[in-house]
Design a protein around this motif. Structure first.
Motif, PDB file in Angstrom:
ATOM      1  N   TYR A  66       9.784  27.236 -14.984  1.00  0.00           N
ATOM      2  CA  TYR A  66       8.593  26.892 -14.193  1.00  0.00           C
ATOM      3  C   TYR A  66       8.994  26.710 -12.729  1.00  0.00           C
ATOM      4  O   TYR A  66       9.232  25.588 -12.278  1.00  0.00           O
ATOM      5  N   PRO A  67       9.071  27.773 -11.955  1.00  0.00           N
ATOM      6  CA  PRO A  67       9.529  27.675 -10.565  1.00  0.00           C
ATOM      7  C   PRO A  67       8.696  26.749  -9.682  1.00  0.00           C
ATOM      8  O   PRO A  67       9.204  26.243  -8.682  1.00  0.00           O
ATOM      9  N   GLN A  68       7.442  26.495 -10.040  1.00  0.00           N
ATOM     10  CA  GLN A  68       6.599  25.612  -9.232  1.00  0.00           C
ATOM     11  C   GLN A  68       6.795  24.135  -9.581  1.00  0.00           C
ATOM     12  O   GLN A  68       6.272  23.263  -8.912  1.00  0.00           O
ATOM     13  N   MET A  69       7.543  23.863 -10.625  1.00  0.00           N
ATOM     14  CA  MET A  69       7.819  22.490 -11.030  1.00  0.00           C
ATOM     15  C   MET A  69       8.684  21.812  -9.978  1.00  0.00           C
ATOM     16  O   MET A  69       9.562  22.418  -9.387  1.00  0.00           O
ATOM     17  N   ARG A  70       8.415  20.540  -9.734  1.00  0.00           N
ATOM     18  CA  ARG A  70       9.232  19.739  -8.819  1.00  0.00           C
ATOM     19  C   ARG A  70      10.115  18.847  -9.681  1.00  0.00           C
ATOM     20  O   ARG A  70       9.609  18.095 -10.500  1.00  0.00           O
ATOM     21  N   ALA A  71      11.419  18.950  -9.534  1.00  0.00           N
ATOM     22  CA  ALA A  71      12.333  18.179 -10.365  1.00  0.00           C
ATOM     23  C   ALA A  71      13.404  17.521  -9.512  1.00  0.00           C
ATOM     24  O   ALA A  71      13.877  18.086  -8.527  1.00  0.00           O
ATOM     25  N   LEU A  72      13.756  16.295  -9.897  1.00  0.00           N
ATOM     26  CA  LEU A  72      14.821  15.558  -9.228  1.00  0.00           C
ATOM     27  C   LEU A  72      15.699  14.941 -10.299  1.00  0.00           C
ATOM     28  O   LEU A  72      15.221  14.230 -11.180  1.00  0.00           O
ATOM     29  N   GLY A  73      16.991  15.243 -10.234  1.00  0.00           N
ATOM     30  CA  GLY A  73      17.959  14.657 -11.144  1.00  0.00           C
ATOM     31  C   GLY A  73      18.851  13.694 -10.397  1.00  0.00           C
ATOM     32  O   GLY A  73      19.263  13.954  -9.274  1.00  0.00           O
ATOM     33  N   VAL A  74      19.134  12.557 -11.019  1.00  0.00           N
ATOM     34  CA  VAL A  74      19.963  11.517 -10.425  1.00  0.00           C
ATOM     35  C   VAL A  74      21.090  11.201 -11.399  1.00  0.00           C
ATOM     36  O   VAL A  74      20.853  11.063 -12.599  1.00  0.00           O
ATOM     37  N   ASP A  75      22.308  11.083 -10.884  1.00  0.00           N
ATOM     38  CA  ASP A  75      23.439  10.751 -11.743  1.00  0.00           C
ATOM     39  C   ASP A  75      24.504  10.034 -10.919  1.00  0.00           C
ATOM     40  O   ASP A  75      24.640  10.294  -9.720  1.00  0.00           O
ATOM     41  N   LEU A  76      25.244   9.135 -11.562  1.00  0.00           N
ATOM     42  CA  LEU A  76      26.338   8.434 -10.889  1.00  0.00           C
ATOM     43  C   LEU A  76      27.563   9.313 -10.711  1.00  0.00           C
ATOM     44  O   LEU A  76      28.422   9.028  -9.866  1.00  0.00           O
ATOM     45  N   ALA A  77      27.687  10.358 -11.508  1.00  0.00           N
ATOM     46  CA  ALA A  77      28.858  11.234 -11.436  1.00  0.00           C
ATOM     47  C   ALA A  77      28.667  12.272 -10.332  1.00  0.00           C
ATOM     48  O   ALA A  77      27.899  13.213 -10.474  1.00  0.00           O
ATOM     49  N   VAL A  78      29.391  12.082  -9.260  1.00  0.00           N
ATOM     50  CA  VAL A  78      29.305  13.007  -8.132  1.00  0.00           C
ATOM     51  C   VAL A  78      29.700  14.417  -8.560  1.00  0.00           C
ATOM     52  O   VAL A  78      29.069  15.397  -8.172  1.00  0.00           O
ATOM     53  N   SER A  79      30.729  14.519  -9.394  1.00  0.00           N
ATOM     54  CA  SER A  79      31.192  15.837  -9.837  1.00  0.00           C
ATOM     55  C   SER A  79      30.119  16.559 -10.654  1.00  0.00           C
ATOM     56  O   SER A  79      29.957  17.778 -10.540  1.00  0.00           O
ATOM     57  N   ALA A  80      29.367  15.824 -11.474  1.00  0.00           N
ATOM     58  CA  ALA A  80      28.293  16.443 -12.263  1.00  0.00           C
ATOM     59  C   ALA A  80      27.181  16.955 -11.352  1.00  0.00           C
ATOM     60  O   ALA A  80      26.654  18.054 -11.569  1.00  0.00           O
ATOM     61  N   ILE A  81      26.840  16.191 -10.346  1.00  0.00           N
ATOM     62  CA  ILE A  81      25.801  16.614  -9.395  1.00  0.00           C
ATOM     63  C   ILE A  81      26.258  17.868  -8.655  1.00  0.00           C
ATOM     64  O   ILE A  81      25.477  18.802  -8.458  1.00  0.00           O
ATOM     65  N   GLU A  82      27.516  17.909  -8.262  1.00  0.00           N
ATOM     66  CA  GLU A  82      28.045  19.099  -7.587  1.00  0.00           C
ATOM     67  C   GLU A  82      27.981  20.311  -8.513  1.00  0.00           C
ATOM     68  O   GLU A  82      27.627  21.406  -8.082  1.00  0.00           O
ATOM     69  N   ASP A  83      28.318  20.129  -9.794  1.00  0.00           N
ATOM     70  CA  ASP A  83      28.205  21.223 -10.762  1.00  0.00           C
ATOM     71  C   ASP A  83      26.769  21.697 -10.878  1.00  0.00           C
ATOM     72  O   ASP A  83      26.498  22.899 -10.929  1.00  0.00           O
ATOM     73  N   ALA A  84      25.833  20.759 -10.921  1.00  0.00           N
ATOM     74  CA  ALA A  84      24.418  21.107 -11.025  1.00  0.00           C
ATOM     75  C   ALA A  84      23.957  21.897  -9.809  1.00  0.00           C
ATOM     76  O   ALA A  84      23.226  22.888  -9.929  1.00  0.00           O
ATOM     77  N   LYS A  85      24.393  21.487  -8.635  1.00  0.00           N
ATOM     78  CA  LYS A  85      24.039  22.202  -7.397  1.00  0.00           C
ATOM     79  C   LYS A  85      24.570  23.637  -7.426  1.00  0.00           C
ATOM     80  O   LYS A  85      23.865  24.574  -7.043  1.00  0.00           O
ATOM     81  N   GLN A  86      25.812  23.813  -7.882  1.00  0.00           N
ATOM     82  CA  GLN A  86      26.396  25.159  -7.961  1.00  0.00           C
ATOM     83  C   GLN A  86      25.646  26.029  -8.958  1.00  0.00           C
ATOM     84  O   GLN A  86      25.368  27.195  -8.693  1.00  0.00           O
ATOM     85  N   THR A  87      25.326  25.463 -10.109  1.00  0.00           N
ATOM     86  CA  THR A  87      24.594  26.221 -11.116  1.00  0.00           C
ATOM     87  C   THR A  87      23.225  26.601 -10.593  1.00  0.00           C
ATOM     88  O   THR A  87      22.768  27.743 -10.760  1.00  0.00           O
ATOM     89  N   ALA A  88      22.530  25.663  -9.952  1.00  0.00           N
ATOM     90  CA  ALA A  88      21.204  25.938  -9.407  1.00  0.00           C
ATOM     91  C   ALA A  88      21.265  27.064  -8.375  1.00  0.00           C
ATOM     92  O   ALA A  88      20.437  27.986  -8.408  1.00  0.00           O
ATOM     93  N   ALA A  89      22.232  26.997  -7.505  1.00  0.00           N
ATOM     94  CA  ALA A  89      22.377  28.053  -6.488  1.00  0.00           C
ATOM     95  C   ALA A  89      22.694  29.392  -7.143  1.00  0.00           C
ATOM     96  O   ALA A  89      22.176  30.438  -6.717  1.00  0.00           O
ATOM     97  N   GLY A  90      23.499  29.357  -8.193  1.00  0.00           N
ATOM     98  CA  GLY A  90      23.881  30.590  -8.880  1.00  0.00           C
ATOM     99  C   GLY A  90      22.728  31.312  -9.553  1.00  0.00           C
ATOM    100  O   GLY A  90      22.770  32.532  -9.716  1.00  0.00           O
ATOM    101  N   VAL A  91      21.692  30.561  -9.954  1.00  0.00           N
ATOM    102  CA  VAL A  91      20.530  31.190 -10.591  1.00  0.00           C
ATOM    103  C   VAL A  91      19.324  31.221  -9.664  1.00  0.00           C
ATOM    104  O   VAL A  91      18.210  31.535 -10.101  1.00  0.00           O
ATOM    105  N   GLY A  92      19.531  30.899  -8.407  1.00  0.00           N
ATOM    106  CA  GLY A  92      18.465  31.018  -7.410  1.00  0.00           C
ATOM    107  C   GLY A  92      17.463  29.889  -7.391  1.00  0.00           C
ATOM    108  O   GLY A  92      16.317  30.093  -6.988  1.00  0.00           O
ATOM    109  N   LEU A  93      17.878  28.704  -7.796  1.00  0.00           N
ATOM    110  CA  LEU A  93      16.968  27.546  -7.744  1.00  0.00           C
ATOM    111  C   LEU A  93      17.262  26.673  -6.542  1.00  0.00           C
ATOM    112  O   LEU A  93      18.362  26.585  -6.088  1.00  0.00           O
TER     113      LEU A  93
END
Length: 93
Positions: A66-93
């Motif tokens: 759902y590209p129009q969905m607004r989503a925000l993820g919060v986590d204490l693990a900085v490394s997990a957030i960085e992984d999520a950012k890389q994955t999102a960029a890799g699939v164009g999100l």
């Protein structure tokens, strides 16, 4: 939006699972809400906040569908957030 960089935590050292969870999907929650008489948004335009999102597998799957969905993820693990950012960029999100 820019946030200050957090220090590493125990969650950076011992990673937890990174999976989609069907019970949190907006379509499922929408049906449950409608059955309880609530006026629920369409899943495609829902706003989703997830605490302890890890590397984002749950949110990334939803926002990819759902590209129009607004989503925000919060986590204490900085490394997990960085992984999520890389994955999102890799699939164009």
């Amino acid at each position: 939006m820019s946030f200050p960089t957090a220090a590493a935590t125990a969650y950076d050292e011992v990673r937890y699972s990174n999976h989609p969870y069907a019970q949190t999907h907006p379509e499922r929650l929408g049906v449950i809400g409608a059955l309880h008489g609530l006026n629920v948004p369409r899943p495609a335009t829902a706003r989703v906040l997830e605490f302890a999102c890890g590397a984002g597998a749950n949110l990334l799957g939803m926002t990819y569908a759902y590209p129009q969905m607004r989503a925000l993820g919060v986590d204490l693990a900085v490394s997990a957030i960085e992984d999520a950012k890389q994955t999102a960029a890799g699939v164009g999100l």
